[in-house]
Design an enzyme around this catalytic site. Structure first.
Site, PDB file in Angstrom:
ATOM      1  N   HIS D 154       0.939  -1.082   0.047  1.00 15.38           N
ATOM      2  CA  HIS D 154      -0.028  -0.070   0.268  1.00 15.38           C
ATOM      3  C   HIS D 154       0.721   1.437  -0.140  1.00 15.38           C
ATOM      4  O   HIS D 154       2.081   1.110  -0.022  1.00 15.38           O
ATOM      5  CB  HIS D 154      -0.918  -0.013   1.294  1.00 15.38           C
ATOM      6  CG  HIS D 154      -0.303   0.123   2.747  1.00 15.38           C
ATOM      7  ND1 HIS D 154       0.261  -0.811   3.247  1.00 15.38           N
ATOM      8  CD2 HIS D 154       0.187   1.170   3.278  1.00 15.38           C
ATOM      9  CE1 HIS D 154       0.947  -0.437   4.146  1.00 15.38           C
ATOM     10  NE2 HIS D 154       1.017   0.686   4.656  1.00 15.38           N
ATOM     11  N   HIS D 201      -5.163  -1.944   4.875  1.00 14.48           N
ATOM     12  CA  HIS D 201      -5.102  -0.792   3.669  1.00 14.48           C
ATOM     13  C   HIS D 201      -4.691  -1.244   2.505  1.00 14.48           C
ATOM     14  O   HIS D 201      -3.658  -1.905   2.356  1.00 14.48           O
ATOM     15  CB  HIS D 201      -4.149   0.403   4.410  1.00 14.48           C
ATOM     16  CG  HIS D 201      -3.066  -0.038   5.141  1.00 14.48           C
ATOM     17  ND1 HIS D 201      -2.475  -1.359   5.236  1.00 14.48           N
ATOM     18  CD2 HIS D 201      -2.373   0.400   6.166  1.00 14.48           C
ATOM     19  CE1 HIS D 201      -1.510  -1.409   5.947  1.00 14.48           C
ATOM     20  NE2 HIS D 201      -1.401  -0.239   6.691  1.00 14.48           N
ATOM     21  N   HIS D 216       4.974   7.416   2.601  1.00 11.14           N
ATOM     22  CA  HIS D 216       5.600   6.011   2.216  1.00 11.14           C
ATOM     23  C   HIS D 216       5.073   5.135   1.158  1.00 11.14           C
ATOM     24  O   HIS D 216       3.605   5.038   1.181  1.00 11.14           O
ATOM     25  CB  HIS D 216       5.914   5.553   3.603  1.00 11.14           C
ATOM     26  CG  HIS D 216       4.716   4.660   4.406  1.00 11.14           C
ATOM     27  ND1 HIS D 216       4.078   5.376   5.112  1.00 11.14           N
ATOM     28  CD2 HIS D 216       4.130   3.506   4.072  1.00 11.14           C
ATOM     29  CE1 HIS D 216       3.167   4.488   5.590  1.00 11.14           C
ATOM     30  NE2 HIS D 216       3.230   3.511   5.034  1.00 11.14           N
ATOM     31  N   HIS D 248       2.014  -1.039  14.825  1.00  5.57           N
ATOM     32  CA  HIS D 248       1.041   0.270  15.021  1.00  5.57           C
ATOM     33  C   HIS D 248      -0.184  -0.303  15.674  1.00  5.57           C
ATOM     34  O   HIS D 248      -0.388  -1.415  15.694  1.00  5.57           O
ATOM     35  CB  HIS D 248       0.800   0.453  13.578  1.00  5.57           C
ATOM     36  CG  HIS D 248       1.676   0.987  12.568  1.00  5.57           C
ATOM     37  ND1 HIS D 248       2.443   2.007  12.638  1.00  5.57           N
ATOM     38  CD2 HIS D 248       1.991   0.574  11.260  1.00  5.57           C
ATOM     39  CE1 HIS D 248       3.166   2.482  11.725  1.00  5.57           C
ATOM     40  NE2 HIS D 248       3.149   1.173  10.839  1.00  5.57           N
ATOM     41  N   TYR D 257       9.840   2.030   9.467  1.00  9.94           N
ATOM     42  CA  TYR D 257       9.779   2.928   8.425  1.00  9.94           C
ATOM     43  C   TYR D 257      11.509   3.277   8.428  1.00  9.94           C
ATOM     44  O   TYR D 257      12.114   3.587   9.178  1.00  9.94           O
ATOM     45  CB  TYR D 257       9.083   4.176   8.900  1.00  9.94           C
ATOM     46  CG  TYR D 257       7.631   4.263   8.893  1.00  9.94           C
ATOM     47  CD1 TYR D 257       6.832   3.674   7.678  1.00  9.94           C
ATOM     48  CD2 TYR D 257       6.947   4.644   9.970  1.00  9.94           C
ATOM     49  CE1 TYR D 257       5.686   3.729   7.906  1.00  9.94           C
ATOM     50  CE2 TYR D 257       5.557   4.624  10.000  1.00  9.94           C
ATOM     51  CZ  TYR D 257       4.818   4.295   9.106  1.00  9.94           C
ATOM     52  OH  TYR D 257       3.460   4.039   8.902  1.00  9.94           O
ATOM     53  N   GLU D 267       8.119   1.378   3.843  1.00  4.75           N
ATOM     54  CA  GLU D 267       7.976   0.667   5.103  1.00  4.75           C
ATOM     55  C   GLU D 267       8.127  -0.794   4.658  1.00  4.75           C
ATOM     56  O   GLU D 267       7.780  -1.302   3.663  1.00  4.75           O
ATOM     57  CB  GLU D 267       6.333   0.963   5.489  1.00  4.75           C
ATOM     58  CG  GLU D 267       5.824   0.154   6.750  1.00  4.75           C
ATOM     59  CD  GLU D 267       4.312   0.548   7.110  1.00  4.75           C
ATOM     60  OE1 GLU D 267       3.627   0.508   6.116  1.00  4.75           O
ATOM     61  OE2 GLU D 267       4.246   0.412   8.225  1.00  4.75           O
TER      62      GLU D 267
END
Lengths: 309, 309, 309, 309
Positions: D154, D201, D216, D248, D257, D267
């Site tokens: 993503h 995501h 990112h 996260h 990251y 990422e």
């Protein structure tokens, strides 16, 4: 989810020989969350990270096995459309009334040529996964009670006519073929793995003379370490293990197969890759099925082929 | 290391039926680092994270099996002392000359009542683990070539008279008993796990009528995920797997047993706990050995009991 | 264990500002097992997999910090010998009476040139790890209550004169140097990691002007996944995290540093390699200490250098 | 995939300041597979487990950042339909000719109110993942060259007007909102995570004054252990790490990251749960965003909010 609006495996109803024993097993050993009991004596469970009311339902019967397997669809309009599509394809459907299953709307029931009862439904009460909708933690206490799978992942069903079954899933319901095992004849498909998402399987079938048989319902684990932990818990609780821990060549998934006290096989599963409908299916040849089943051992476990409920 | 100055398993010499095949297997599949060949046709390997010249040596012979297993001791004075202690205990020893094994000093050789040749030595050239002694990285390319174990961890040997063997290891060499399996008679020890450190085993023995047999040499892996990776590599290379991936009840270690092309079993192993000499040994009863061997499956694999080299 | 008979880190006594808060933290969040309270108001804990009565003791005081850190030795004769050796080296020792610490025998106490109180003791009641000595499971319920480390692993202490401290540990107590950080002057050792076993550290020291300071006590976790779980639990319980999850370059260990409610830093730790006394120490240069501390980030966290209790 | 026929993130084109340096980084450190170069100086890469020709394309420019991000759709009819839907919604679209990107069909390009160039396309040559379509291994050598992510997962993009962006993705393209951060005003959405599948995501946006910014691109890793390995490789190669390894709170995903040599953040990511379109979105409050970003540390890393390319 499929472009037809089929979202995911939603629920399975499985028969156990002794209800109390079954409850104890699925609640305390498997670590499912009990969410209800109904007037027909059915007991409802969900995995801790599922948000809908229930995904695994057991009832007492003289013979183990699966009553039905159901997919949740996007909404009632989708349900109507898919029912119409099934009928147009020549499949008889019937409506199970809302409330027949606790906290569940109307279900469209139909019988596969393999002898399995399938369901589609659009409505089931969302009761959450036990964590807040605002600033949620990644997991909580229930995540570690028993084996504690994340969700009901898929089922593998054994029965006849899987070529026809495949057509229904791919042509009507919008699934696609992810992997397959070619039979001894070098042509026919002896087993098929079907997805309505980008999971390596939402349902799978193997050709088998007896109709309507359950090979296993599969529960999703978070990691290979959690699969080991599942195996530890099985041993601590005298659960009969069939195969694993190991990796499947087919799907790349990592697995333990074991049996509930009634002889219904289940799987604690993790991993696999992410296929999409534009992917060409992978093929396993008959002579190499052993590696497909148990990648490290390349062993054709006899039970996999012959023991079903 | 033991308070006697026995540090750790240092080297094993194992017989293979075809040297080229053996080299290919241990270098390319197992991922050991080849460090030398000698005039006797022996090929020397080390695991990537070992710092001494070699830990696993193969030679071609008509029959597979183990020639000897050696422990490194702290220094030459320790070696002299342990030799004297062995002799005082009534064990005949002999000195193998420095340089007989490449980059290795004098070795004190003796024969166990189980028929195994054991060695102690104090000197072996430190050639490092391939990484800098200043600001080293945690691993490097060799860490991922083939199965790539961290080190030779221990061996399990089969032979007679293990009660006597145990005495030598505990009374003379300073090992302690970590776990044991009680035999069918409910009294004698059918298998023993011995440590000279706080590892769950530096060497283990099982009672067996034939002397001098190798059950397996064990190679240490970093994680349960690396054990799975080892299993994948075994399958990719048609290695014959015996048991696993699984967890042992005994030692809690996680394992795959497999065979090299000559039929020498090896183990890729991780985990276990940290016992100390003040720990009471754990006991496995004869009727529960299945769980001790394969914790999730509780299965008494016949091969474990009967196949040795 | 060292050849002198020093086995392992046995116990630490740490001061907390509020006892009830401390108990709640170490029992419910850290997941230690409370094993006793004494007339001096001390509360005793052990990690679930430790077999001796206690390893971590807290008492209420006006200032956080460490009272003493103790090593278990093989037996009372070893204790006498080591006491004599310390005295011969010129270190004053005193005997703490048996029973002063619950279920603990006489302790030999001495003060390091760094200002830390150290102890040796031979006797502490073995109360087991909660699992059977016969056919034990690999873990049980307590293994998953809170962070649930396996054992007290080591401590890092800050104080002056660590060159002298090192001599005491290596020349008298039988430890060896595993890794070290060279100071800004390019010569002196700014920090040292010492082992009495084949762990990467049983105790460590960093040069610091104030004497007797605690940098952290470290608790051993089973896997990198369990370190993540520890971090999750810290966040769920508003624990102040200092650094991590990350890998140290020094020792290769994987870590989270955090603070208890009183400001005592602790570590949840796993991994590292297995050094032996015949290993040459690894050296980290002053300019590359950032990578030694936080391998992925190569970041010199200011708190590591300046915050102690 | 979405019910509209949007399958997945297909490709990103990113600007680097020095092409050779970029190639070296993405090929040797990130471990992407180079699949082609075109007459415009662009270099094409794919992740080892992706089957289409390319997913990550770099070109040299004076300023780092993202040129465009593209989604693959089911087929050309779907592409036509979605183009019509976008136009009907009032969004201007233009066709990029087939072959403009190597091995890629016509692309429908449009500009988001956030200033980002988006693309849809139906056709890209399937060149496989380097393993057989028959009896495939689960991985192969390329899987371990460099960081070696499984796939482009993503992107998170920063720009203005994300409320309007959200409408386009949900109302026209068939995405659904998975999680969101509420802004300081307690009402508006400061950041949104959108899925066209059951991934947590497929694309995400954060409100930011400057249009068209890249926060990112994210690459999928297999496990938390592989995220650690990625961090090791970053350190070995002097890659500038921003945050992590950590988890996260938002998405539950585990992450590092870091920045490519040109300052494009990327990422390495694993985990998360499996949301479906019938799931209510999760909400993170402004005051708790720190926990959403870095769950163990609960730290609001300034760079996350301010550094983009």
């Amino acid at each position: 989810m499929a472009m037809t609006g089929v979202l995911r495996p939603g629920h399975a109803q499985v028969r156990v020989l002794d209800l109390e024993e079954g409850i104890k097993f699925y609640r305390d050993v498997m670590g499912l969350v009990e969410t209800g009991r109904d007037e027909h004596g059915r007991v409802y469970f969900k995995c801790w990270d599922e948000r809908d009311h229930s995904s695994y339902i057991i009832r007492e019967a003289d013979q183990a096995g699966i009553d039905f397997f159901g997919f949740k669809v996007l909404d009632e309009a989708t349900l109507d459309q898919l029912e119409a599509d099934l009928q147009a394809y020549g499949i008889e459907t019937r409506r199970m009334p809302a409330g027949d299953l606790l906290e569940t709307g109307e279900r469209v029931r139909f019988t596969l040529p393999s002898g399995h009862e399938m369901e589609l439904y659009a409505t089931k009460t969302a009761c959450g996964n036990g964590m807040s909708m605002v600033n949620p933690a990644p997991w909580y206490d229930e995540s570690e009670k028993g084996i504690a799978p994340l969700r009901l992942d898929h089922a593998l069903l054994y029965g006849p006519n899987i070529a026809e079954v495949k057509k229904i899933f791919t042509d009507v319901l919008g699934f696609f073929l992810v992997e397959r095992v070619i039979g001894e004849d070098g042509e026919s498909e002896a087993a098929i793995w079907l997805s309505c998402s980008h999971k390596v399987h939402d349902i799978a079938f193997a050709e088998y003379p007896e109709p309507g048989k359950l090979h296993h319902c599969s529960f999703l684990m978070e990691s290979w370490e959690k699969v080991l932990r599942a195996g530890d818990i099985m041993s601590m609780n005298d659960v009969a293990v069939d195969i694993g821990p190991t990796r499947h060549g087919i799907t790349r998934g990592c697995t333990i197969y074991a049996w509930d006290p009634s002889g219904n096989r289940f799987e604690t599963f993790m991993g696999g890759y992410q296929p999409y409908p534009d992917y060409e299916p992978l093929t396993w040849t008959f002579d190499n099925f052993a590696q497909g089943l148990d990648y490290p051992q390349r062993k054709l476990h006899e039970t996999f082929l012959t023991v079903v409920s």
